[in-house]
Design a protein around this motif. Structure first.
Motif, PDB file in Angstrom:
ATOM      1  N   GLY A   1     -20.453  -5.937  33.721  1.00 19.43           N
ATOM      2  CA  GLY A   1     -19.793  -5.244  32.615  1.00 19.43           C
ATOM      3  C   GLY A   1     -20.385  -5.589  31.264  1.00 19.43           C
ATOM      4  N   ALA A   2     -20.772  -6.865  31.079  1.00 19.77           N
ATOM      5  CA  ALA A   2     -21.339  -7.289  29.799  1.00 19.77           C
ATOM      6  C   ALA A   2     -22.628  -6.531  29.497  1.00 19.77           C
ATOM      7  CB  ALA A   2     -21.602  -8.794  29.823  1.00 19.77           C
ATOM      8  N   LYS A   3     -23.469  -6.397  30.504  1.00 22.96           N
ATOM      9  CA  LYS A   3     -24.743  -5.688  30.319  1.00 22.96           C
ATOM     10  C   LYS A   3     -24.513  -4.203  30.078  1.00 22.96           C
ATOM     11  CE  LYS A   3     -29.375  -5.155  32.353  1.00 22.96           C
ATOM     12  NZ  LYS A   3     -29.534  -3.762  31.948  1.00 22.96           N
ATOM     13  N   MET A   4     -23.573  -3.640  30.803  1.00 24.59           N
ATOM     14  CA  MET A   4     -23.306  -2.216  30.679  1.00 24.59           C
ATOM     15  C   MET A   4     -22.876  -1.867  29.251  1.00 24.59           C
ATOM     16  SD  MET A   4     -20.596   0.103  32.834  1.00 24.59           S
ATOM     17  CE  MET A   4     -19.192  -0.741  32.096  1.00 24.59           C
ATOM     18  N   VAL A   5     -21.974  -2.683  28.691  1.00 26.03           N
ATOM     19  CA  VAL A   5     -21.500  -2.428  27.329  1.00 26.03           C
ATOM     20  C   VAL A   5     -22.615  -2.665  26.305  1.00 26.03           C
ATOM     21  CG1 VAL A   5     -19.905  -3.205  25.533  1.00 26.03           C
ATOM     22  CG2 VAL A   5     -19.100  -2.973  27.895  1.00 26.03           C
ATOM     23  N   ALA A   6     -23.301  -3.796  26.441  1.00 24.73           N
ATOM     24  CA  ALA A   6     -24.363  -4.134  25.487  1.00 24.73           C
ATOM     25  C   ALA A   6     -25.484  -3.101  25.505  1.00 24.73           C
ATOM     26  CB  ALA A   6     -24.907  -5.521  25.794  1.00 24.73           C
TER      27      ALA A   6
ATOM     28  N   ILE B   1      -9.385  -6.279  24.992  1.00 22.21           N
ATOM     29  CA  ILE B   1      -9.827  -5.305  25.991  1.00 22.21           C
ATOM     30  C   ILE B   1      -9.469  -5.766  27.391  1.00 22.21           C
ATOM     31  CG2 ILE B   1     -11.829  -4.104  26.955  1.00 22.21           C
ATOM     32  CD1 ILE B   1     -13.210  -4.463  24.249  1.00 22.21           C
ATOM     33  N   ALA B   2      -8.730  -4.949  28.100  1.00 22.73           N
ATOM     34  CA  ALA B   2      -8.334  -5.260  29.475  1.00 22.73           C
ATOM     35  C   ALA B   2      -9.284  -4.574  30.457  1.00 22.73           C
ATOM     36  CB  ALA B   2      -6.901  -4.791  29.736  1.00 22.73           C
ATOM     37  N   VAL B   3      -9.710  -5.316  31.473  1.00 18.79           N
ATOM     38  CA  VAL B   3     -10.560  -4.741  32.516  1.00 18.79           C
ATOM     39  C   VAL B   3      -9.924  -4.983  33.875  1.00 18.79           C
ATOM     40  CG1 VAL B   3     -12.726  -4.905  31.242  1.00 18.79           C
ATOM     41  CG2 VAL B   3     -11.972  -6.841  32.607  1.00 18.79           C
ATOM     42  N   GLU B   4     -10.074  -4.017  34.746  1.00 25.01           N
ATOM     43  CA  GLU B   4      -9.554  -4.114  36.102  1.00 25.01           C
ATOM     44  C   GLU B   4     -10.739  -4.283  37.046  1.00 25.01           C
ATOM     45  OE1 GLU B   4      -6.586  -1.648  39.118  1.00 25.01           O
ATOM     46  OE2 GLU B   4      -7.035  -0.899  37.110  1.00 25.01           O
TER      47      GLU B   4
ATOM     48  N   SER C   1     -11.981   1.726  35.434  1.00 22.94           N
ATOM     49  CA  SER C   1     -11.805   0.663  34.447  1.00 22.94           C
ATOM     50  C   SER C   1     -13.086   0.450  33.640  1.00 22.94           C
ATOM     51  CB  SER C   1     -11.395  -0.640  35.118  1.00 22.94           C
ATOM     52  OG  SER C   1     -11.181  -1.663  34.168  1.00 22.94           O
ATOM     53  N   LEU C   2     -14.240   0.655  34.285  1.00 18.67           N
ATOM     54  CA  LEU C   2     -15.504   0.510  33.580  1.00 18.67           C
ATOM     55  C   LEU C   2     -15.651   1.588  32.502  1.00 18.67           C
ATOM     56  CD1 LEU C   2     -17.926  -0.336  36.522  1.00 18.67           C
ATOM     57  CD2 LEU C   2     -16.944  -1.899  34.838  1.00 18.67           C
ATOM     58  N   ILE C   3     -15.159   2.789  32.808  1.00 17.14           N
ATOM     59  CA  ILE C   3     -15.178   3.869  31.812  1.00 17.14           C
ATOM     60  C   ILE C   3     -14.270   3.497  30.646  1.00 17.14           C
ATOM     61  CG2 ILE C   3     -14.592   6.285  31.391  1.00 17.14           C
ATOM     62  CD1 ILE C   3     -15.285   6.806  34.349  1.00 17.14           C
ATOM     63  N   LYS C   4     -13.097   2.951  30.968  1.00 15.63           N
ATOM     64  CA  LYS C   4     -12.161   2.514  29.929  1.00 15.63           C
ATOM     65  C   LYS C   4     -12.759   1.378  29.104  1.00 15.63           C
ATOM     66  CE  LYS C   4      -7.459   0.770  29.224  1.00 15.63           C
ATOM     67  NZ  LYS C   4      -7.881  -0.409  28.429  1.00 15.63           N
ATOM     68  N   LEU C   5     -13.500   0.479  29.766  1.00 15.10           N
ATOM     69  CA  LEU C   5     -14.141  -0.633  29.065  1.00 15.10           C
ATOM     70  C   LEU C   5     -15.103  -0.099  28.004  1.00 15.10           C
ATOM     71  CD1 LEU C   5     -14.968  -3.586  28.641  1.00 15.10           C
ATOM     72  CD2 LEU C   5     -16.501  -3.356  30.616  1.00 15.10           C
ATOM     73  N   LEU C   6     -15.901   0.897  28.353  1.00 13.73           N
ATOM     74  CA  LEU C   6     -16.832   1.484  27.394  1.00 13.73           C
ATOM     75  C   LEU C   6     -16.089   2.163  26.239  1.00 13.73           C
ATOM     76  CD1 LEU C   6     -19.516   3.051  29.767  1.00 13.73           C
ATOM     77  CD2 LEU C   6     -19.780   1.044  28.308  1.00 13.73           C
ATOM     78  N   ARG C   7     -15.017   2.850  26.574  1.00 12.53           N
ATOM     79  CA  ARG C   7     -14.239   3.533  25.534  1.00 12.53           C
ATOM     80  C   ARG C   7     -13.594   2.523  24.578  1.00 12.53           C
ATOM     81  NH1 ARG C   7     -11.377   6.427  28.685  1.00 12.53           N
ATOM     82  NH2 ARG C   7      -9.463   5.172  28.703  1.00 12.53           N
ATOM     83  N   ASP C   8     -13.004   1.476  25.142  1.00 11.12           N
ATOM     84  CA  ASP C   8     -12.366   0.450  24.312  1.00 11.12           C
ATOM     85  C   ASP C   8     -13.399  -0.322  23.487  1.00 11.12           C
ATOM     86  OD1 ASP C   8      -9.955   1.208  25.375  1.00 11.12           O
ATOM     87  OD2 ASP C   8      -9.796  -0.485  26.766  1.00 11.12           O
TER      88      ASP C   8
ATOM     89  N   LEU D   1     -12.610 -11.459  16.593  1.00 14.10           N
ATOM     90  CA  LEU D   1     -13.054 -11.382  17.980  1.00 14.10           C
ATOM     91  C   LEU D   1     -12.128 -10.503  18.811  1.00 14.10           C
ATOM     92  CD1 LEU D   1     -13.948 -15.150  18.609  1.00 14.10           C
ATOM     93  CD2 LEU D   1     -15.392 -13.326  17.672  1.00 14.10           C
ATOM     94  N   ALA D   2     -12.731  -9.650  19.622  1.00 10.99           N
ATOM     95  CA  ALA D   2     -11.992  -8.844  20.596  1.00 10.99           C
ATOM     96  C   ALA D   2     -12.331  -9.393  21.976  1.00 10.99           C
ATOM     97  CB  ALA D   2     -12.376  -7.371  20.488  1.00 10.99           C
ATOM     98  N   TRP D   3     -11.395 -10.092  22.573  1.00  7.06           N
ATOM     99  CA  TRP D   3     -11.637 -10.751  23.855  1.00  7.06           C
ATOM    100  C   TRP D   3     -11.502  -9.757  25.004  1.00  7.06           C
ATOM    101  CZ3 TRP D   3     -13.311 -15.736  24.292  1.00  7.06           C
ATOM    102  CH2 TRP D   3     -13.264 -16.518  23.125  1.00  7.06           C
ATOM    103  N   VAL D   4     -12.386  -9.884  25.966  1.00  5.72           N
ATOM    104  CA  VAL D   4     -12.318  -9.070  27.184  1.00  5.72           C
ATOM    105  C   VAL D   4     -11.720  -9.933  28.282  1.00  5.72           C
ATOM    106  CG1 VAL D   4     -13.639  -7.753  28.878  1.00  5.72           C
ATOM    107  CG2 VAL D   4     -14.350  -7.745  26.472  1.00  5.72           C
TER     108      VAL D   4
END
Length: 232
Positions: free
Chosen positions: A156-161, A109-112, A118-125, A85-88
């Motif tokens: 954020g969850a929807k954006m990544v999924a 995964i760290a989110v700000e 940070s949302l761009i970083k979230l997608l990259r990570d 598991l990779a926790w956000v």
């Protein structure tokens, strides 16, 4: 009774602290993700809680979405799945001495909050996590909710999924704050119920799937609470 509950909370908190210490010590010794699994099992065994599971984990799940009530939630999830598991989590947690190291070592995964970059970083990570066959695991509420009503889910969850067309599986944790509540300095051992709901492939054309999912998870939570007096 309150004094006993506070003493029990202190004991459980010490167990959690020691288990995280062992996770950090053995991280480079044990194969991934066993140092974290080992740590979670120590918490589960020595805080004397057991888990009842309803439903089944989908073997191809790429993202778990969980409601969040207690610090026990992570240990519970780690002990009921073999997945890496990779926790956000919010960025501030990564900066906490000692605890932050337990997040940084496994490359969670760290989110700000409130940051577009940070949302761009979230997608990259998230892309890196998926490429390494890890499973993104999120509390879409963004923080603990202990009143029995789930908070609005963050986007954020929807954006990544949606971006990676992930197979998402919602998981409902029942009343975990009744067993360990850090704000009230309260702990008691018990049997915690975990409910795996049906998984699905995220569809960006369905703009409401995240809100609808929250309603579905809340409905399952309310149904379980109404029909099982043990949770009250």
């Amino acid at each position: 009774m309150k004094i006993f509950a506070h003493i029990s909370w202190l004991f459980a908190t010490i167990v959690i602290f020691l288990s995280l210490s062992m996770m950090i010590i053995f991280f480079h010794v044990l194969p991934k993700p066993y140092s974290r699994k080992f740590s979670a099992w120590i918490i589960r065994i020595y805080t004397f809680f057991s888990v009842e599971i309803k439903g089944k984990e989908h073997p191809e799940t790429q993202m778990f979405l969980l409601n969040h009530q207690s610090d026990l939630d992570i240990a519970i999830m780690e002990t009921i799945t073999k997945k890496d598991l990779a926790w956000v989590a919010k960025k501030e947690l990564f900066n906490i001495p000692f605890f932050g190291l337990a997040l940084k070592l496994p490359k969670d995964i760290a989110v700000e909050r409130e940051s577009k970059t940070s949302l761009i970083k979230l997608l990259r990570d998230a892309k890196v996590v998926i490429e390494n066959n890890r499973t993104i695991t999120m509390f879409p509420e963004g923080t603990r909710s202990t009143k029995g009503k789930m908070l609005p889910f963050k986007s954020g969850a929807k954006m990544v999924a949606d971006k990676f067309k992930l197979r998402v599986q919602p998981v409902v944790l029942m009343q975990t704050s009744k067993y360990y509540n850090v704000k009230n300095f309260f702990y008691r051992p018990g049997r915690i119920k975990v409910i795996f709901l049906d998984s699905f492939i995220a569809d960006k054309n369905d703009k409401d799937w995240l809100n609808n999912l929250r309603e579905k998870m809340q409905k399952e939570y309310d149904h379980e609470l109404a029909n099982n007096p043990r949770h009250r």
